[in-house]
Motif scaffolding. Structure first.
Motif, PDB file in Angstrom:
ATOM      1  N   HIS A 177      -8.221   1.407   1.431  1.00  0.00           N
ATOM      2  CA  HIS A 177      -9.516   0.737   1.447  1.00  0.00           C
ATOM      3  C   HIS A 177      -9.573  -0.389   0.422  1.00  0.00           C
ATOM      4  O   HIS A 177      -9.849  -1.530   0.739  1.00  0.00           O
ATOM      5  CB  HIS A 177     -10.634   1.744   1.192  1.00  0.00           C
ATOM      6  N   GLU A 178      -9.236  -0.048  -0.821  1.00  0.00           N
ATOM      7  CA  GLU A 178      -9.365  -1.007  -1.903  1.00  0.00           C
ATOM      8  C   GLU A 178      -8.464  -2.221  -1.683  1.00  0.00           C
ATOM      9  O   GLU A 178      -8.886  -3.365  -1.804  1.00  0.00           O
ATOM     10  CB  GLU A 178      -9.011  -0.304  -3.219  1.00  0.00           C
ATOM     11  N   ALA A 232      -9.413  -4.318   1.441  1.00  0.00           N
ATOM     12  CA  ALA A 232     -10.668  -5.028   1.198  1.00  0.00           C
ATOM     13  C   ALA A 232     -10.398  -6.253   0.337  1.00  0.00           C
ATOM     14  O   ALA A 232     -10.879  -7.349   0.613  1.00  0.00           O
ATOM     15  CB  ALA A 232     -11.673  -4.096   0.526  1.00  0.00           C
ATOM     16  N   LYS A 233      -9.555  -6.053  -0.685  1.00  0.00           N
ATOM     17  CA  LYS A 233      -9.252  -7.143  -1.604  1.00  0.00           C
ATOM     18  C   LYS A 233      -8.516  -8.270  -0.877  1.00  0.00           C
ATOM     19  O   LYS A 233      -8.839  -9.442  -1.024  1.00  0.00           O
ATOM     20  CB  LYS A 233      -8.410  -6.612  -2.755  1.00  0.00           C
ATOM     21  N   LEU A 234      -7.541  -7.885  -0.080  1.00  0.00           N
ATOM     22  CA  LEU A 234      -6.771  -8.891   0.664  1.00  0.00           C
ATOM     23  C   LEU A 234      -7.677  -9.654   1.628  1.00  0.00           C
ATOM     24  O   LEU A 234      -7.663 -10.879   1.677  1.00  0.00           O
ATOM     25  CB  LEU A 234      -5.632  -8.211   1.439  1.00  0.00           C
ATOM     26  N   LEU A 235      -8.482  -8.895   2.381  1.00  0.00           N
ATOM     27  CA  LEU A 235      -9.301  -9.531   3.410  1.00  0.00           C
ATOM     28  C   LEU A 235     -10.370 -10.426   2.789  1.00  0.00           C
ATOM     29  O   LEU A 235     -10.663 -11.504   3.284  1.00  0.00           O
ATOM     30  CB  LEU A 235      -9.940  -8.458   4.293  1.00  0.00           C
ATOM     31  N   ILE A 245       0.862  -1.188   0.000  1.00  0.00           N
ATOM     32  CA  ILE A 245       0.000   0.000   0.000  1.00  0.00           C
ATOM     33  C   ILE A 245       0.891   1.229   0.000  1.00  0.00           C
ATOM     34  O   ILE A 245       1.570   1.520   0.976  1.00  0.00           O
ATOM     35  CB  ILE A 245      -0.918   0.027   1.235  1.00  0.00           C
ATOM     36  N   GLY A 246       0.916   1.926  -1.118  1.00  0.00           N
ATOM     37  CA  GLY A 246       1.831   3.053  -1.221  1.00  0.00           C
ATOM     38  C   GLY A 246       1.135   4.388  -1.029  1.00  0.00           C
ATOM     39  O   GLY A 246       1.766   5.427  -0.948  1.00  0.00           O
ATOM     40  N   ASP A 247      -0.165   4.371  -0.957  1.00  0.00           N
ATOM     41  CA  ASP A 247      -0.909   5.617  -0.974  1.00  0.00           C
ATOM     42  C   ASP A 247      -2.125   5.454  -0.064  1.00  0.00           C
ATOM     43  O   ASP A 247      -2.817   4.445  -0.121  1.00  0.00           O
ATOM     44  CB  ASP A 247      -1.383   5.857  -2.422  1.00  0.00           C
ATOM     45  N   VAL A 248      -2.382   6.458   0.772  1.00  0.00           N
ATOM     46  CA  VAL A 248      -3.509   6.358   1.701  1.00  0.00           C
ATOM     47  C   VAL A 248      -4.809   6.064   0.952  1.00  0.00           C
ATOM     48  O   VAL A 248      -5.678   5.356   1.439  1.00  0.00           O
ATOM     49  CB  VAL A 248      -3.684   7.671   2.497  1.00  0.00           C
ATOM     50  N   ARG A 249      -4.912   6.583  -0.258  1.00  0.00           N
ATOM     51  CA  ARG A 249      -6.145   6.373  -1.009  1.00  0.00           C
ATOM     52  C   ARG A 249      -6.330   4.918  -1.428  1.00  0.00           C
ATOM     53  O   ARG A 249      -7.396   4.505  -1.828  1.00  0.00           O
ATOM     54  CB  ARG A 249      -6.152   7.270  -2.247  1.00  0.00           C
TER      55      ARG A 249
END
Lengths: 189, 712
Positions: free
Chosen positions: B510-511, B514-517, B503-507
Motif C-alpha cells: 500500500h505505502e 501509493a508513493k509511486l503513483l 516491494i519486498g513485503d505484502v505490508r
C-alpha cells in the motif's frame, strides 16, 4: 434428499474433485514434461538443433540422469526454481555439470521425480550425461538427512561428486519440511 | 403443517450431517498433519554443527579447519552531497592452516571504488588498478609464490568480492577499500544507504543476470568471463550463508558517519538501526551505532534534512585533476505556484499496468502484485484511460486498447485482476511490445507500470526493445517478491525513463505503490537539458537526464577545461517550456568528484554497450576511464601484492560466511523440494468421502421408515 444436503454433498464433491485434480495435475505435469523432454533430447542427440520440449518452454534440459539398476531415466532442468522443479529435477545454480569435477548438485521433488531416492543405498550406481557430453558414472557413498540450512552438502569438497537432494520425510503429508534427504555419490575413477 | 415440520427437521439433520462431515474431514486432516509433523520430528535430529563456521577439509581426510571470519568497519564522511566511505575488512583465520579467504559484499550501486590497501601487522601495501585479467594474474602469481595478496573485483555494479591469499593460522589481515558515492536527495531529504546484506539468489539462473553484453551466454561458458574461475562464480551465485549461529555475530560491522553539510541540519534519523546522533558545536554531526557492533544482515540507512530555509536550490562541487575541472551539479527546480501546480495535476494519464503471472510469481508474489494492481486502479479518475495485461508464456491484455477509467470499466478490471493465476513461462518481450506499441493518445501522459520478479535471462534484448519502442511513454518497474532481479529492473526503468520501486513485503504494498503513483501523477519536469551559458563544451553524465518528479533534483557530473559561470537548465513543465539560469557558487577541492564523474561515465558506456554495437570500442573506453581514475569496474580490478613470501604450499580456499539477510529465515540454500500433492490428494479424498456420507444419509433419510428418519 433435501436441497441443503444435496447442495452440501455437491459442494464437498466439487471441492474434493478440485483437490484431487490439483494433486493429479502436479504428478501429470512432472510425468508428461519428462516424456516431452525425452523426445526433445533424443532429437538433439540425433544431431538437430536444441529443441524446445514444448513450444512455450522457457527452460531446457541440461543433463540426463539414469540409474540403470532401478530403470530410472530423468532429464535434469536448468536451475532449481519451483517452476523448473515441476517439470523435472534441477541442477542447483553455481554447481558444475559432470565433466570438470566439483560437486554437481541436483534437486527434485520428493513425491515425484526423486521419490526413488529412498531406495538408493551405498554402492548403487548413477550415470549422468551432460547435453552432448560423455556418460559419467558415480557410486553412492552414503545417504544423510540434514536440515535445510546445513548447506555444506552443496559445497565443493574437491573430489568430483554428485549430490542428489530431496525433501524428507518422503511420505510427509504437509509440504514445507525443514529436512532434506541427501544422496552423496562419488565419481567412479 | 406436518410437512413443513418434517422439512425443517431435515434441514437441521442436513446441517448437522454437513457440520459433522466437515468436522470429521478437518479433524482427520489435522491428525494427518500432526502425525506427519511428529514423524518429522522423531525421524532425525538435524545436524549438530550449527556453529556458524564454515569447515574446510584439510589434506588429512576427516580433519577440518575453520574458515576465516571477517569484521567490517565503515567510516563514512559526508561533505555536501558526496559521501566517501573507508571500509575496513579484517580477515581473521582462527584455524590451523593457511587459507585463502573470499568475501562477497555489496556496495551502493553508484559506488566508485578507487582505493585499496592491505595491512599485515605494521606493514601496509597499496593496491594498484589493473585490467581485470592482469590483476587476477598478479594475484594468482603471488598466491603460487606464497606471497600475501588482496584482489577486489566487481562482479556486478553493486556486488564485489575481496579475495585474500595466504592468511596464516591465527593471523589477521586488514584490507581497506575506499569508495565515493553521490547521496540521494529527494523531497528535501538526504539519504545515505550502506548496504550490508547480499540477497540469496534463491531462484537461480544459469545465465548470470549481470552477464556483460559481450560475453557468450551459454551455460557452459564461465559466467563471469574467463578470468573468473568457477569457485568464485559459485561464491556469487550462492554466497556461503551462515546458519543460525547462536550468540556470535557472523559478520560483525561497526559504522560511523560524520556529516559536514555546511548548513545547519534538521532531523538525522537512522532508519533501521539504533544509533547515537551527536551534533557538535562546529556544525558537524557524528552518528555512531548504539551497539558496538551489529550483524551485517540488513542495510544501514541514514536520512537527514537541512534546517528550514537552508535547503539548496543549486550547488556545484568541483575538483581539479590534471588540469581538468570536474563538477557535480545539483539543481532543485523552484517550487511551483498554485496555478502551475493545478495545471500540472490536470494532465490526464493513460496508464498501462503489466503484471507477471509466470510460475515463479506463485504465492505471496502474486498476492503482492494483485494488491499493487488494486492500489493502482483505485487511484485512477474518470479523466484517465487505462488497460491491464498479464503475461506468462503468452500475453493477455484485458482490452485490445486503453479505455476510459469509468466505474464500470474499473469494476471489470478489478474482477479480472482477482481471477489472475500464476503459471507458465516468462515471455516479457511480447508484453512490453504490446504496451509500448507507439499508440499514444494525444494530450495524455502515457505511463506503463510493469510488475515482475524479473526472472529473465534475455535482459539485454529486453532493454534494447524498451529503448527502441519507448516513444513518449514512461516505464515504471515494480519489483515483487523476496529476491527480484533489481539490477535488471533498475536498468529497465532507466531505459524507460521512469523509476524502479521494490516491494519486498505484502505490508509494504500500500505505502510504496501509493508513493509511486502519487509521484508519477505529476512529473514536474521533462526533457531536461543542461548547458553552460558561455557555450563551452562540457562532457556531462548521465547524458539524458531522467524526468523529474516532485521534490527531485537534477544531479549531473560534468567535466570541462574550466567549470564556472552560469548554468542554464531547461525542460518542459506540463506542456510549457521552462528554463532557469543559475550561477552556483563552486565549492572547490571537493575530493572525489573526479571519481564520481568517471563512475557516471562508465555507467553510461556500459548502458551504451547494452544497447548493442561496438562492444570492443566501449570496453576500451571503460578501461581507459577506469585506469585513469583508479576505479574498479567490470573490466578493471584493484590488486595489492606483498613483496615477501610468508607462506609455503597451497592454501585452502574458503568462502567467508555471509550473514543471511534478515527476514529470509533459513531457506537460503537447499531448495524446497516437496509439493502439496499428497496433502491435496488427502483433503480431496476426505471431501469426497464426506460428500458420499452426506449423500448416503440424505438418501436413506428420504426413505420412509428408515431409522434416521424416525430419529429426526
Amino acid at each position: 434428499m433435501n436441497r441443503a444436503m444435496r447442495f452440501a454433498a455437491a459442494a464437498l464433491a466439487l471441492l474434493g474433485a478440485a483437490e484431487v485434480g490439483a494433486a493429479a495435475w502436479i504428478h501429470a505435469k512432472g510425468f508428461v514434461a519428462q516424456r516431452l523432454i525425452a523426445s526433445a533430447w533424443s532429437r538433439a542427440e540425433a544431431g538437430g538443433e536444441a529443441h524446445r520440449p514444448w513450444p512455450w518452454a522457457d527452460m531446457r534440459p541440461v543433463a540426463r540422469l539414469t540409474v540403470p539398476a532401478r530403470r530410472v531415466e530423468l532429464f535434469v532442468m536448468d536451475g532449481a526454481s519451483h517452476r523448473a522443479l515441476a517439470f523435472g529435477p534441477g541442477l542447483a545454480a553455481g554447481t558444475p555439470l559432470a565433466a570438470e569435477g566439483g560437486n554437481t548438485v541436483i534437486v527434485a521433488h520428493r513425491d515425484t521425480h526423486f521419490a526413488f531416492l529412498k531406495r538408493l543405498g551405498p554402492g548403487d550406481e548413477i550415470d549422468l550425461q551432460a547435453a552432448g557430453g560423455e556418460i559419467v558414472r558415480y557410486r553412492v557413498r552414503e545417504t544423510v538427512i540434514v536440515d535445510r540450512d546445513d548447506a555444506e552438502v552443496m559445497d565443493d569438497a574437491g573430489a568430483p561428486r554428485l549430490t542428489l537432494i530431496t525433501c524428507y520425510p518422503f511420505d510427509a503429508v504437509r509440504p514445507g519440511t525443514r529436512l532434506r534427504y541427501v544422496v552423496v555419490a562419488e565419481r567412479v575413477a | 403443517m406436518a410437512d413443513r415440520h418434517a422439512a425443517s427437521d431435515f434441514i437441521v439433520l442436513g446441517a448437522r450431517a454437513l457440520v459433522s462431515g466437515i468436522a470429521v474431514a478437518v479433524a482427520l486432516g489435522f491428525a494427518a498433519i500432526v502425525l506427519a509433523q511428529n514423524a518429522q520430528a522423531a525421524a532425525v535430529k538435524p545436524g549438530d554443527a550449527h556453529t556458524g563456521q564454515l569447515l574446510l577439509e584439510t589434506a588429512t581426510p576427516g580433519e577440518y579447519t575453520v574458515a576465516p571470519t571477517v569484521e567490517t568497519e565503515a567510516a563514512i564522511q559526508v561533505t555536501g552531497m558526496v559521501a566517501r566511505t573507508r571500509l575496513t575488512q579484517s580477515f581473521h583465520n582462527p584455524g590451523t592452516e593457511s587459507v585463502e579467504g573470499i568475501y562477497v559484499f555489496p556496495l551502493p550501486e553508484n559506488a566508485a571504488v578507487d582505493h585499496l590497501s592491505m595491512k599485515i601487522g605494521e606493514r601496509e601495501i597499496e593496491g594498484v588498478i589493473q585490467e581485470k585479467e592482469a590483476a587476477r594474474k598478479a594475484y594468482e602469481q603471488a598466491k603460487t609464490e606464497g606471497r600475501k595478496a588482496a584482489l577486489v573485483e566487481q562482479q556486478r555494479p553493486n556486488l564485489f568480492t575481496n579475495s585474500v591469499a595466504h592468511i596464516g593460522p591465527g593471523e589477521m589481515v586488514r584490507v581497506t577499500i575506499e569508495y565515493q558515492q553521490t547521496l540521494a536527495y529527494d523531497d528535501g531529504k538526504y539519504r545515505l544507504r550502506f548496504p550490508l546484506a547480499v540477497t540469496p539468489r534463491y531462484v537461480p539462473a544459469t545465465v548470470p543476470v549481470e552477464a556483460l553484453p559481450d560475453e557468450p551466454k551459454t551455460a557452459d561458458a564461465a559466467p563471469f568471463g574467463a578470468s573468473f574461475d568457477a569457485a568464485s562464480a559459485e561464491a556469487l551465485l550462492q554466497p556461503a550463508f551462515a546458519t543460525e549461529s547462536g550468540d556470535a555475530l557472523v559478520n560483525p560491522v561497526d559504522i560511523a558517519v560524520a556529516i559536514d553539510a555546511g548548513v545547519p541540519l534538521g532531523d538525522v534519523v537512522s532508519t533501521y538501526h539504533d544509533a547515537r546522533v551527536d551534533k557538535r558545536a562546529d556544525g558537524r554531526v557524528v552518528v555512531t551505532l548504539a551497539k558496538d557492533q551489529e550483524e551485517a544482515d540488513h542495510d544501514f540507512e541514514l536520512t537527514w534534512t537541512v534546517a528550514p530555509g537552508a535547503a539548496p536550490q543549486a550547488a556545484l562541487f568541483t575538483q581539479t585533476l590534471d588540469g581538468k575541472d570536474y563538477g557535480l551539479l545539483m539543481v532543485v527546480p523552484p517550487a511551483m505556484d498554485p496555478i502551475q501546480k493545478a495545471a500540472l495535476e490536470h494532465v490526464p494519464r493513460e496508464t498501462v499496468l503489466i503484471v507477471d503471472t509466470s510460475g515463479s510469481m506463485q504465492g505471496v508474489s502474486l498476492d503482492q502484485a494483485k494488491a499493487a494492481l488494486r492500489e493502482a486502479l483505485g487511484r485512477l479518475t474518470e479523466r484517465d484511460r487505462f488497460n491491464v495485461l498479464e503475461f506468462n508464456s503468452v500475453t493477455r491484455p484485458l482490452w485490445p486498447k486503453a479505455l476510459p477509467a469509468t466505474p464500470a470499466n474499473l469494476a471489470t478490471a478489478l474482477a479480472w485482476v482477482d481471477k489472475l493465476q500464476a503459471d507458465g513461462g516468462t515471455e516479457m518481450a511480447p508484453a512490453l511490445s504490446f504496451a509500448l506499441d507507439g499508440a499514444e493518445t494525444p494530450g495524455y501522459l502515457r505511463q506503463v507500470v510493469f510488475m515482475t520478479d524479473g526472472g529473465v535471462s534475455n535482459e539485454d534484448e529486453l532493454l534494447k526493445l524498451i529503448a527502441e519502442r519507448l516513444g513518449r511513454s514512461r516505464l515504471f518497474t515494480v519489483g515483487i517478491g523476496s529476491a527480484p532481479n533489481a539490477h535488471f529492473m533498475t536498468k529497465a526503468a532507466q531505459f524507460g525513463r521512469g523509476t524502479f520501486t521494490y516491494i519486498g513485503d505484502v505490508r509494504e504494498v500500500h505505502e510504496k505503490m501509493a508513493k509511486l503513483l502519487e509521484k508519477i501523477e505529476a512529473p514536474v519536469l521533462q526533457d531536461v537539458s543542461i548547458r553552460w551559458a558561455d557555450g563551452s563544451p562540457v562532457e556531462t553524465y548521465p547524458e539524458r537526464v531522467p524526468d523529474l518528479y516532485l521534490g527531485e533534483p537534477v544531479v549531473i557530473a560534468a567535466s570541462a577545461a574550466r567549470l564556472a559561470g552560469t548554468v542554464v537548465v531547461s525542460g518542459t513543465r506540463g506542456n510549457q517550456p521552462w528554463s532557469v539560469a543559475l550561477t552556483p557558487i563552486p565549492s572547490p577541492d571537493a575530493s572525489g568528484v573526479g571519481a564520481l564523474w568517471a563512475r557516471a561515465k562508465i555507467a553510461a558506456l556500459m548502458d551504451a554497450m547494452r544497447r548493442g554495437a561496438g562492444a570492443d570500442a566501449y570496453r576500451k573506453q571503460v578501461v581507459d576511464v577506469a585506469l585513469a581514475h583508479h576505479l574498479v569496474s567490470a573490466y578493471t580490478s584493484l590488486v595489492a601484492v606483498d613483496v615477501t613470501p610468508t607462506a609455503t604450499g597451497a592454501s585452502k580456499r574458503a568462502l567467508v560466511k555471509t550473514a543471511l539477510p534478515r527476514g529470509t529465515g533459513g531457506a537460503a540454500r537447499i531448495p524446497q523440494t516437496d509439493t502439496p500433492a499428497t496433502l491435496e490428494l488427502l483433503l480431496g479424498l476426505l471431501a469426497l468421502g464426506a460428500a458420499a456420507v452426506i449423500a448416503a444419509i440424505g438418501h436413506s433419510a428420504t426413505r420412509p421408515g428408515s431409522a434416521l428418519a424416525r430419529l429426526a
